[in-house]
Design an enzyme around this catalytic site. Structure first.
Site, mmCIF file in Angstrom:
data_model
loop_
_atom_site.group_PDB
_atom_site.id
_atom_site.type_symbol
_atom_site.label_atom_id
_atom_site.label_comp_id
_atom_site.label_asym_id
_atom_site.label_seq_id
_atom_site.Cartn_x
_atom_site.Cartn_y
_atom_site.Cartn_z
ATOM 1 N N ASP A 111 0.802 -1.227 0.000
ATOM 2 C CA ASP A 111 0.000 0.000 0.000
ATOM 3 C C ASP A 111 0.832 1.272 0.000
ATOM 4 O O ASP A 111 0.297 2.384 0.164
ATOM 5 C CB ASP A 111 -1.003 -0.024 1.153
ATOM 6 C CG ASP A 111 -2.062 -1.096 0.909
ATOM 7 O OD1 ASP A 111 -2.432 -1.286 -0.259
ATOM 8 O OD2 ASP A 111 -2.504 -1.745 1.873
ATOM 9 N N ASP A 172 -6.813 -5.263 -4.426
ATOM 10 C CA ASP A 172 -6.616 -3.869 -4.016
ATOM 11 C C ASP A 172 -5.345 -3.280 -4.632
ATOM 12 O O ASP A 172 -5.232 -2.074 -4.834
ATOM 13 C CB ASP A 172 -6.491 -3.740 -2.485
ATOM 14 C CG ASP A 172 -7.404 -4.658 -1.701
ATOM 15 O OD1 ASP A 172 -7.779 -5.718 -2.225
ATOM 16 O OD2 ASP A 172 -7.724 -4.333 -0.554
#
Ligand code: GLY
Length: 397
Positions: A111, A172
């Site tokens: 991320d 994601d």
């Protein structure tokens, strides 16, 4: 005047009136959002919001995957309003993000893309700050360190060789790839593009199912790359379709198409979008998983609907006027945004710290099943300012 002509004029006026009403509605929603954001910046100087239960944010340091969203909201607010207050607030966090990279604070995950696209890249895109550009390139380099040649993909979570996560990708991650595409544009170094492109192809092959639904995660043998199985982390069960994962896919593949022009990515984004739209509930804001049995109180995930709205806006830029999906995508976008802004958004006069109620983080794991999600707030604002002023967020120039 003949009857047909009178009808055409009346119809034209009705459309103009509706457009005007819609614009006023989005403008009011943005103003409410900016009011809450400004209160947060003033009320929690130097702090960042954390996922918290009980319809509030806890305020602290920079040590999760979500801190970029708050900074991204400041840049959107600055671009929308021209108010330097937001710009100065966003800029004040750059040393903090740089320090996190230097000291490698909680960065054993992919991320890095979310964190630095919405902070350092956003700052560079908005102000052309060389300092921000350098931080963003440092972040891109770190993300490349998660490329696993044996698997042919970016490892989502944990350190290399992690027994549970060493061979795992998750959907994601598609939103982390724009950082790499950007780094390639900036430096001319193809390695960033190749990693992003190969990861997106791998995700398409293994995370998108034939009916347009998606796996949240997929496991490979990390050394041989042998495909093992699909599964979930935050969804209802291994074969189900977690709605936020589906939304990441809609937006992520549309962005991968923007950077690569590989038609397979556009097709994937459209298939995921159709699946999402065909399963919208009555109020057009999704529950947390498409396969969860519905009963009174089943949590929604307003953040999934906000992400999907941004994905639809991106997709619509690529569909021709006569594309058979255009009408249904436009309709779903408006219905969802209308519902989010009227049924889920906090009013500016409330003491709320979040913009959107009824997001869920990890329902099965009983973490924040019905609360504010800072990424939901970010994507809601991104969709609003894109619809209202054509400001597109920070995933590309
Ligand atoms: N990327 C983590 C999540 O969507 O919860």
């Amino acid at each position: 005047m003949v009857r047909g002509a009178r009808f055409a004029i009346a119809y034209g006026c009705a459309i103009e009136l509706w457009k005007g009403m819609e614009e006023a509605m989005w403008q009011q929603a943005i103003e409410q959002a900016l009011h809450i954001l400004k209160n947060n910046i003033a009320g929690h100087p130097g702090k960042l919001p954390h996922i918290t239960e009980g319809q509030r944010y806890e305020w602290g340091g920079n040590d999760d995957w979500i801190e970029g969203f708050y900074i991204g909201m400041m840049w959107l607010a600055y671009e929308y309003s021209g108010d330097a207050y937001y710009k100065e607030a966003a800029e004040s966090f750059l040393p903090n993000f740089k320090d996190r990279l230097d000291r490698h604070v909680e960065l054993d995950h992919h991320d890095i893309g979310f964190l630095y696209s919405l902070s350092a890249v956003a700052q560079w895109r908005t102000t052309r700050s060389e300092e921000a550009r350098a931080v963003a390139l440092q972040a891109a380099e770190k993300l490349c360190g998660r490329w696993r040649p044996g698997m042919g993909a970016i490892q989502a979570w944990g350190v290399e060789g992690d027994p549970d996560n060493g061979g795992r990708i998750i959907i994601d991650c598609l939103l982390n790839l724009p950082l790499l595409f950007w780094a390639c544009e900036q430096t001319g170094d193809r390695k960033y593009y190749d990693i992003a492109y190969r990861h997106a192809r791998k995700s398409l092959k293994f995370l998108v199912r034939g009916d347009g639904s998606s796996y949240h995660t997929f496991y490979f043998d990390p050394s041989t790359g042998h495909a093992l199985r699909g599964g979930t982390h935050q969804g209802y069960e291994d074969g189900s379709t977690w709605t936020r994962g589906q939304a990441w896919g809609i937006y992520g593949f549309a962005l991968a198409y923007r950077y690569t022009k590989d038609a397979a990515f556009l097709d994937a984004s459209k298939r995921l979008a159709r699946y999402f739209i065909e399963r919208l509930p009555e109020d057009y804001v999704v529950y947390w998983d498409f396969d969860v049995p519905l009963e009174p109180g089943t949590p929604r995930d307003s953040s999934a609907s906000a992400i999907a709205a941004c994905g639809l806006l991106e997709l619509l830029e690529w569909l021709g006027d006569s594309d058979p999906d255009r009408e249904s995508f436009e309709k779903a976008l408006r219905q969802s945004m209308y519902s989010l802004s009227t049924n889920y958004a906090e009013a500016s006069h409330s003491k709320a710290e979040g913009l959107l109620r009824h997001g869920s983080y990890h329902v099965r794991g009983n973490r924040a099943p019905d609360d504010y999600m800072i990424w939901g707030d970010y994507y809601y604002l991104e969709a609003l300012v894109r619809m209202q002023k054509g400001i597109r967020g920070y995933w590309y120039e």
